[in-house]
Design a protein around this motif. Structure first.
Motif, PDB file in Angstrom:
ATOM      1  N   LEU A 327       0.811  -1.215   0.000  1.00  0.00           N
ATOM      2  CA  LEU A 327       0.000   0.000   0.000  1.00  0.00           C
ATOM      3  C   LEU A 327       0.845   1.266   0.000  1.00  0.00           C
ATOM      4  N   LEU A 359      -9.991   6.818   1.920  1.00  0.00           N
ATOM      5  CA  LEU A 359      -8.658   6.337   2.289  1.00  0.00           C
ATOM      6  C   LEU A 359      -8.108   5.299   1.325  1.00  0.00           C
ATOM      7  N   VAL A 360      -8.972   4.592   0.609  1.00  0.00           N
ATOM      8  CA  VAL A 360      -8.539   3.617  -0.388  1.00  0.00           C
ATOM      9  C   VAL A 360      -9.363   3.804  -1.657  1.00  0.00           C
ATOM     10  N   ALA A 370      -3.923   2.827  -1.675  1.00  0.00           N
ATOM     11  CA  ALA A 370      -4.201   3.877  -0.700  1.00  0.00           C
ATOM     12  C   ALA A 370      -4.261   5.214  -1.431  1.00  0.00           C
ATOM     13  N   GLY A 374      -5.021   8.270   2.590  1.00  0.00           N
ATOM     14  CA  GLY A 374      -4.692   6.993   3.205  1.00  0.00           C
ATOM     15  C   GLY A 374      -3.206   6.831   3.446  1.00  0.00           C
ATOM     16  N   LEU A 378      -0.973   5.512   6.971  1.00  0.00           N
ATOM     17  CA  LEU A 378      -0.840   4.172   6.413  1.00  0.00           C
ATOM     18  C   LEU A 378      -0.851   3.089   7.482  1.00  0.00           C
ATOM     19  N   LEU A 381      -4.284   2.517   8.590  1.00  0.00           N
ATOM     20  CA  LEU A 381      -5.063   1.946   7.492  1.00  0.00           C
ATOM     21  C   LEU A 381      -4.810   0.448   7.365  1.00  0.00           C
TER      22      LEU A 381
END
Length: 387
Positions: A327, A359-360, A370, A374, A378, A381
């Protein structure tokens, strides 16, 4: 799409040269200053032995990239670099065109040495420029000037097919306007890859101690966020968009070695303090070596390896690491691979909620990334997705 995605995450070899001419006050890497010449032949022999021990564990593999990091690998003689690269090629298959990167400091750059590295097989150099301001270079403990750094950039551009250099931002007193101008200037010096890191105060470093004592002030969270946003804007407008949180490249110039890490590929680590992650007997293992250079050297000479510990990862640990690394990338993660690693898919309702929160975001039908919001949170998340 960044290179090699269809070919899998790859297999890399990381070699750690632990010596530096001076220790920077922000650095928590495994680097050591020695005031007497290092016995490079003895260390080269030890690297060969540890690489042989790693080959016994991995079995035959095809190498995707080799990275000589540190410390300051540009303090190595070209003959030392050549011996290490010959050892890698002697143990695994190294196809033509494999990326071979060497980290260098501008203060240790010499034309003859650079040409020697190129002749040994290095095709990419990563320069630790860190700032294009002489006052800030002194503050950061760097041994070079801006003039020396730019001369090193020009020389590297002449000799190596590929070039990257690092800059540190969010330095004390740095304004957004000054950083924009510095970054635009850096891009103007023919860079095709930039690693742009926010100054962090790592426990155990002189900067951390100064900050704790109230003697070093760094930009607050809001200013740091503004500097990060400016970084994204300037690089994207100049054709070097972020392909990872801190790394920016023109299309095709991404660091293939670091993509192995972020795509959760396999790699061996040789040298003092090096880590590895590779599949052995069907399970992903983690290895780490003795950090102190001379102690590592003695271990290798006695036991053929300086590995002092490691672990076998569970499926849950593998899946969590895959999320955390993947991500970071603009391309995001392959949802099917996550399900294979973890034994279950990401919870659709949790993904839907995080999408609503911005956020995604999906990438086609098979990947998840992400968003910039995000990226800023991280760790939280990943923890939310992994529940």
């Amino acid at each position: 799409m960044t290179p090699g995605l269809a070919d899998g995450p790859g297999f890399g070899v990381y070699v750690h040269w632990p010596f530096c001419a001076a220790k920077c006050p922000y650095c928590d890497f495994n680097s050591h200053v020695r005031h007497q010449p290092v016995d490079q032949q003895r260390f080269a022999a030890a690297f060969r032995r540890e690489l042989a021990a790693m080959r016994e564990r991995t079995g035959p593999r095809t190498v995707s990239s080799i990275f000589l990091g540190g410390g300051t690998p540009s303090l190595m003689a070209p003959e030392t670099v050549g011996a290490i690269l010959e050892a890698v090629a002697g143990h695994w298959t190294v196809p033509d065109g494999v990326e071979i990167t060497l980290e260098a400091n501008p203060s240790s750059v010499e034309a003859e040495r650079f040409r020697g590295y190129r002749a040994a097989g290095v095709d990419r150099v990563s320069l630790g420029v860190q700032a294009l301001d002489d006052r800030d270079l002194r503050f950061l403990g760097r041994l070079h000037t801006v003039e020396e750094a730019l001369a090193a950039v020009r020389l590297a551009r002449e000799i190596f097919p590929r070039l990257s250099f690092d800059l540190i931002y969010a330095r004390p007193g740095q304004t957004v306007e000054a950083w924009r101008a510095e970054l635009e200037g850096a891009i103007g010096h023919a860079a095709d890859h930039l690693s742009l890191y926010q100054l962090t105060l790592e426990d155990g470093t002189p900067f951390y101690a100064l900050h704790k004592a109230g003697r070093l002030a760094v930009p607050d969270a809001d200013r740091a966020a503004d500097l990060y946003e400016a970084t994204q804007e300037v690089t994207a407008a100049s054709g070097l968009p972020a392909y990872e949180i801190s790394n920016h490249a023109r299309p095709g110039a991404e660091s293939r070695h670091n993509l192995i890490y972020w795509r959760y590929g396999e790699y061996v680590g040789a040298g003092p303090g090096a880590h590895g992650r590779f599949v052995e007997n069907g399970r992903r293992v983690v290895t780490f070596t003795e950090r102190h250079p001379e102690t590592w050297l003695d271990l290798v000479e006695r036991k053929n390896t300086g590995v002092t510990g490691g672990e076998v990862l569970s499926r849950t640990e593998e899946a969590d690491e895959f999320l955390l690394m993947g991500l970071r990338l603009a391309e995001g993660i392959d949802l099917e691979r996550y399900a294979q690693l973890s034994g279950r898919a990401l919870a659709p309702e949790r993904v839907a909620l995080l999408r609503e929160e911005g956020l995604v975001a999906p990438v086609g039908n098979s990947r998840l990334r992400a968003t910039p919001a995000g990226m800023a949170v991280l760790d939280a998340l990943v923890a939310d997705l992994a529940r």
